[in-house]
Design a protein around this motif. Structure first.
Motif, PDB file in Angstrom:
ATOM      1  N   LEU A 392       0.841  -1.211   0.000  1.00  0.00           N
ATOM      2  CA  LEU A 392       0.000   0.000   0.000  1.00  0.00           C
ATOM      3  C   LEU A 392       0.869   1.251   0.000  1.00  0.00           C
ATOM      4  N   ARG A 393       1.906   1.244   0.842  1.00  0.00           N
ATOM      5  CA  ARG A 393       2.769   2.427   0.919  1.00  0.00           C
ATOM      6  C   ARG A 393       3.454   2.683  -0.424  1.00  0.00           C
ATOM      7  N   ARG A 394       3.920   1.591  -1.030  1.00  0.00           N
ATOM      8  CA  ARG A 394       4.643   1.733  -2.290  1.00  0.00           C
ATOM      9  C   ARG A 394       3.699   2.182  -3.418  1.00  0.00           C
ATOM     10  N   ALA A 395       2.528   1.552  -3.468  1.00  0.00           N
ATOM     11  CA  ALA A 395       1.578   1.885  -4.539  1.00  0.00           C
ATOM     12  C   ALA A 395       1.167   3.351  -4.423  1.00  0.00           C
ATOM     13  N   ARG A 396       0.972   3.813  -3.191  1.00  0.00           N
ATOM     14  CA  ARG A 396       0.596   5.219  -2.998  1.00  0.00           C
ATOM     15  C   ARG A 396       1.653   6.145  -3.585  1.00  0.00           C
ATOM     16  N   VAL A 397       2.925   5.817  -3.311  1.00  0.00           N
ATOM     17  CA  VAL A 397       4.015   6.669  -3.807  1.00  0.00           C
ATOM     18  C   VAL A 397       4.013   6.687  -5.336  1.00  0.00           C
ATOM     19  N   VAL A 398       3.892   5.500  -5.939  1.00  0.00           N
ATOM     20  CA  VAL A 398       3.956   5.430  -7.408  1.00  0.00           C
ATOM     21  C   VAL A 398       2.774   6.172  -8.025  1.00  0.00           C
ATOM     22  N   TYR A 399       1.564   5.875  -7.537  1.00  0.00           N
ATOM     23  CA  TYR A 399       0.386   6.514  -8.136  1.00  0.00           C
ATOM     24  C   TYR A 399       0.396   8.022  -7.914  1.00  0.00           C
ATOM     25  N   GLN A 400       0.871   8.433  -6.743  1.00  0.00           N
ATOM     26  CA  GLN A 400       0.900   9.871  -6.469  1.00  0.00           C
ATOM     27  C   GLN A 400       1.854  10.578  -7.439  1.00  0.00           C
ATOM     28  N   ARG A 401       3.004   9.951  -7.663  1.00  0.00           N
ATOM     29  CA  ARG A 401       3.981  10.567  -8.571  1.00  0.00           C
ATOM     30  C   ARG A 401       3.377  10.687  -9.979  1.00  0.00           C
ATOM     31  N   ARG A 402       2.722   9.616 -10.422  1.00  0.00           N
ATOM     32  CA  ARG A 402       2.136   9.648 -11.762  1.00  0.00           C
ATOM     33  C   ARG A 402       1.042  10.711 -11.864  1.00  0.00           C
ATOM     34  N   ARG A 403       0.210  10.786 -10.833  1.00  0.00           N
ATOM     35  CA  ARG A 403      -0.883  11.768 -10.878  1.00  0.00           C
ATOM     36  C   ARG A 403      -0.332  13.180 -10.873  1.00  0.00           C
ATOM     37  N   ARG A 404       0.712  13.399 -10.068  1.00  0.00           N
ATOM     38  CA  ARG A 404       1.301  14.745 -10.032  1.00  0.00           C
ATOM     39  C   ARG A 404       1.775  15.148 -11.416  1.00  0.00           C
ATOM     40  N   ALA A 405       2.457  14.223 -12.097  1.00  0.00           N
ATOM     41  CA  ALA A 405       2.983  14.537 -13.433  1.00  0.00           C
ATOM     42  C   ALA A 405       1.833  14.858 -14.375  1.00  0.00           C
ATOM     43  N   LEU A 406       0.774  14.052 -14.320  1.00  0.00           N
ATOM     44  CA  LEU A 406      -0.361  14.271 -15.216  1.00  0.00           C
ATOM     45  C   LEU A 406      -1.056  15.595 -14.890  1.00  0.00           C
ATOM     46  N   LEU A 407      -1.251  15.854 -13.604  1.00  0.00           N
ATOM     47  CA  LEU A 407      -1.952  17.085 -13.217  1.00  0.00           C
ATOM     48  C   LEU A 407      -1.127  18.328 -13.562  1.00  0.00           C
ATOM     49  N   ALA A 408       0.193  18.222 -13.393  1.00  0.00           N
ATOM     50  CA  ALA A 408       1.039  19.368 -13.724  1.00  0.00           C
ATOM     51  C   ALA A 408       0.938  19.649 -15.215  1.00  0.00           C
ATOM     52  N   ALA A 409       0.978  18.610 -16.043  1.00  0.00           N
ATOM     53  CA  ALA A 409       0.909  18.807 -17.497  1.00  0.00           C
ATOM     54  C   ALA A 409      -0.466  19.345 -17.895  1.00  0.00           C
ATOM     55  N   LEU A 410      -1.515  18.829 -17.258  1.00  0.00           N
ATOM     56  CA  LEU A 410      -2.864  19.319 -17.570  1.00  0.00           C
ATOM     57  C   LEU A 410      -2.992  20.787 -17.168  1.00  0.00           C
ATOM     58  N   GLY A 411      -2.453  21.121 -16.000  1.00  0.00           N
ATOM     59  CA  GLY A 411      -2.534  22.496 -15.504  1.00  0.00           C
ATOM     60  C   GLY A 411      -1.841  23.454 -16.449  1.00  0.00           C
ATOM     61  N   GLU A 412      -0.735  22.995 -17.018  1.00  0.00           N
ATOM     62  CA  GLU A 412       0.028  23.865 -17.915  1.00  0.00           C
ATOM     63  C   GLU A 412      -0.675  24.016 -19.267  1.00  0.00           C
ATOM     64  N   ALA A 413      -1.158  22.858 -19.802  1.00  0.00           N
ATOM     65  CA  ALA A 413      -1.739  22.897 -21.149  1.00  0.00           C
ATOM     66  C   ALA A 413      -3.166  23.427 -21.141  1.00  0.00           C
ATOM     67  N   LEU A 414      -3.899  23.170 -20.061  1.00  0.00           N
ATOM     68  CA  LEU A 414      -5.322  23.536 -20.024  1.00  0.00           C
ATOM     69  C   LEU A 414      -5.601  24.294 -18.725  1.00  0.00           C
ATOM     70  N   PRO A 415      -5.073  25.515 -18.591  1.00  0.00           N
ATOM     71  CA  PRO A 415      -5.129  26.200 -17.300  1.00  0.00           C
ATOM     72  C   PRO A 415      -6.544  26.481 -16.795  1.00  0.00           C
ATOM     73  N   GLY A 416      -7.541  26.547 -17.697  1.00  0.00           N
ATOM     74  CA  GLY A 416      -8.902  26.871 -17.240  1.00  0.00           C
ATOM     75  C   GLY A 416      -9.668  25.653 -16.732  1.00  0.00           C
ATOM     76  N   VAL A 417      -9.077  24.465 -16.829  1.00  0.00           N
ATOM     77  CA  VAL A 417      -9.838  23.239 -16.534  1.00  0.00           C
ATOM     78  C   VAL A 417      -9.657  22.833 -15.070  1.00  0.00           C
ATOM     79  N   THR A 418     -10.769  22.616 -14.359  1.00  0.00           N
ATOM     80  CA  THR A 418     -10.672  22.139 -12.979  1.00  0.00           C
ATOM     81  C   THR A 418     -10.892  20.634 -12.973  1.00  0.00           C
ATOM     82  N   VAL A 419      -9.808  19.911 -12.717  1.00  0.00           N
ATOM     83  CA  VAL A 419      -9.883  18.450 -12.727  1.00  0.00           C
ATOM     84  C   VAL A 419     -10.444  17.997 -11.385  1.00  0.00           C
ATOM     85  N   GLY A 420     -11.360  17.015 -11.399  1.00  0.00           N
ATOM     86  CA  GLY A 420     -12.009  16.567 -10.163  1.00  0.00           C
ATOM     87  C   GLY A 420     -11.434  15.261  -9.651  1.00  0.00           C
ATOM     88  N   GLY A 421     -11.562  15.051  -8.338  1.00  0.00           N
ATOM     89  CA  GLY A 421     -11.219  13.758  -7.727  1.00  0.00           C
ATOM     90  C   GLY A 421      -9.731  13.493  -7.637  1.00  0.00           C
TER      91      GLY A 421
END
Ligand SMILES: Cc1ncc(COP(=O)(O)O)c(C=O)c1O
Length: 499
Positions: A392-421
């Motif tokens: 669980l600890r390891r999976a959390r770290v991996v998924y969190q890192r992946r989500r951060r990368a995706l959210l950062a890219a989305l935030g940069e490319a689509l600044p007006g979009v509010t991603v949920g969840g």
């Protein structure tokens, strides 16, 4: 990642990882359990793509010197990861990072011209739609599960190899009770646990009991199907199960504080809710709404079915506690290993008050005579050894890192979009300006192999869908895949104003 580029055996350029770079990839060496540190760290580095496919690892001797461990420790870790398919041992070139299957679509497998039974199997598997909440199969802790199967099966008594107790193996019920007390704050002992083959089976059995009036019959059952309040939007699979079992799901809107408890229908016998991480919108049920939900249940002697499907995978803070301990007489807690380990295991649990446990165990016996005892024993061993928590600890770290990368890219490319969840789980919700954009995003994301569902189809019998968007499965979206996801969403119209 530091490394030296050298010609590979087929003339292509191959990266040879420097021993010091291996140490960097693993992070600080702990004082104890260096074998596990090496194994888990190397696995994570490979799975996350930090040490890319084709990279040649340092020799066992060089790695042992750089890491300050014995050669035996290195050999054991490498053997385990070779067994998991993450590394390949090549006679002349050494140990090489394997190419991981990147969830190809059936079409791409055909287009790539793969042949043979392995390719046919891969194409058939890829043709099965992957649900948005499916974990990354590359993270499944194969070695730990294999050990747990061995240990669990060794510990089974002869009597455990007849038809299983339909309530579940006592050892697993005890291990789950302890785990749920600790991780979810649940009020539970082994007597309150029923082992099922996933939340889906739990829902099907409970809905049948509600439909027949065997649980929460109410003062006057009345004619027509029993009503169950559900969140709107909600999981389409859950709605189908409720309907198939003879109940009538009635949608109750969800806002930023979760279920609109002021709109709960008076005639419902139960409510199915996802308080820790609403599916699909991802909001948390606010404390006042929790109290209102329980007051509604108490007023009509109703049941609350708390679907706790992904609550352990929380990234921003400690997991949100479950509602069940606030009223264990009326709340039935449902969970499974499907999000953290694998939905292929078909293992889940129900925590219920005695008046529900009795009929539920009877229903489980009628349904399938009980869940596989060896699989249950393995899960009990995984929980008992601490391997479940480590995973669980390891999976959390991996998924969190992946989500951060995706959210950062989305935030940069689509600044007006509010991603949920974004704070938990394995999916995100991206709003879109209308039905055409939704269809385009679904097609675009499917084309790049990302699990996706149209948001407008997660509602409950609405004449006109009010919101458009996509529910995106993020578990397998690694850092190198982020750009394709962002491109697909941008091309579909994310961030544009509604027409
Ligand atoms: C809302 C919700 N609950 C529960 C589950 C898990 O079902 P099961 O435990 O049967 O695999 C899912 C799976 O996608 C889901 O979306």
């Amino acid at each position: 990642m530091q490394g030296q580029v050298v010609p590979g055996s087929l003339g292509q350029m191959t990266t040879r990882l420097a021993p010091d770079a291996l140490l960097l990839a693993l992070g600080p060496r702990p004082a104890r359990d260096v074998g596990r540190w090496l194994q888990d760290g190397l696995r994570a580095a490979v799975v996350e793509g930090r040490v890319p496919a084709g990279t040649v690892l340092p020799s066992g001797r060089d790695a042992a010197v750089a890491l300050g461990v014995s050669r035996g420790t290195v050999t054991t870790a490498v053997d385990v990861l070779v067994g998991e398919g993450l590394l390949v041992s090549r006679p002349r070139s050494g140990v090489v990072v394997a190419a991981l299957p990147a969830a190809p679509s059936a079409r791409s497998a055909v287009l790539l011209g793969e042949a043979g039974p392995g390719a046919a199997r891969a194409a058939a598997a890829a043709a099965r739609p992957v649900s948005v909440g499916t974990p990354d199969p590359a993270l499944f802790p194969r070695a730990a599960w294999a050990r747990a199967v061995r240990d669990g099966v060794r510990g089974l008594a002869d009597a455990d190899l007849g038809y299983p107790d339909p309530q579940g193996l006592p050892a697993l019920r005890a291990a789950l009770a302890e785990h749920l007390r600790r991780s979810r704050g649940a009020h539970v002992s082994a007597h309150d646990v029923v082992v099922v083959s996933g939340v889906a089976q739990a829902l099907a059995l409970l809905a049948r009991l509600l439909a027949d009036g065997r649980v929460a019959p109410g003062p006057d059952p009345g004619p027509g199907p029993v009503t169950v309040a559900v969140e709107d939007p909600s999981s389409r699979g859950a709605l189908e199960l409720l309907r198939d079992a003879g109940t009538r799901p009635v949608g109750v809107p969800v806002d930023a504080d979760g279920l609109r408890t002021d709109l709960l229908p008076g005639d419902a016998r139960a409510a199915l809710v996802t308080p820790a991480h609403q599916f699909p919108l991802g909001v948390v049920l606010a404390p006042a709404r929790r109290r209102a939900l329980l007051a509604w249940a108490a007023a009509g002697d109703r049941l609350v079915l708390e679907d706790d499907y992904d609550a352990e995978l929380r990234y921003d803070r400690r997991p949100v506690a479950s509602v069940q301990p606030l009223d264990p007489e009326r709340v039935v807690l449902l969970g499974s290993v499907s999000k953290l380990l694998s939905p292929a295991l078909r293992l889940g649990w129900v925590v219920a008050p005695p008046r529900v446990v009795g009929p539920l165990v009877e229903a489980k016996r009628h349904a399938d005579l009980g869940t596989s005892a060896p699989e249950q024993a393995a899960l009990a061993a995984l929980l008992g050894s601490g391997a479940y928590q480590r995973h669980l600890r390891r999976a959390r770290v991996v998924y969190q890192r992946r989500r951060r990368a995706l959210l950062a890219a989305l935030g940069e490319a689509l600044p007006g979009v509010t991603v949920g969840g974004v704070a938990a789980g394995l999916h995100l919700v991206v709003p879109l300006p209308g039905p055409a954009a939704e269809d385009a995003a679904v097609d675009g994301l499917r084309a790049v192999g990302v699990p996706v569902e149209p948001l407008s189809r997660t509602g409950v019998e609405r004449a006109e869908p009010t919101e458009h968007g996509v529910v995106v499965g993020t578990a397998r979206v690694r850092e190198p895949d982020v750009a394709r996801v962002v491109d697909a969403l941008r091309a579909a119209g994310a961030g544009r104003l509604p027409a």
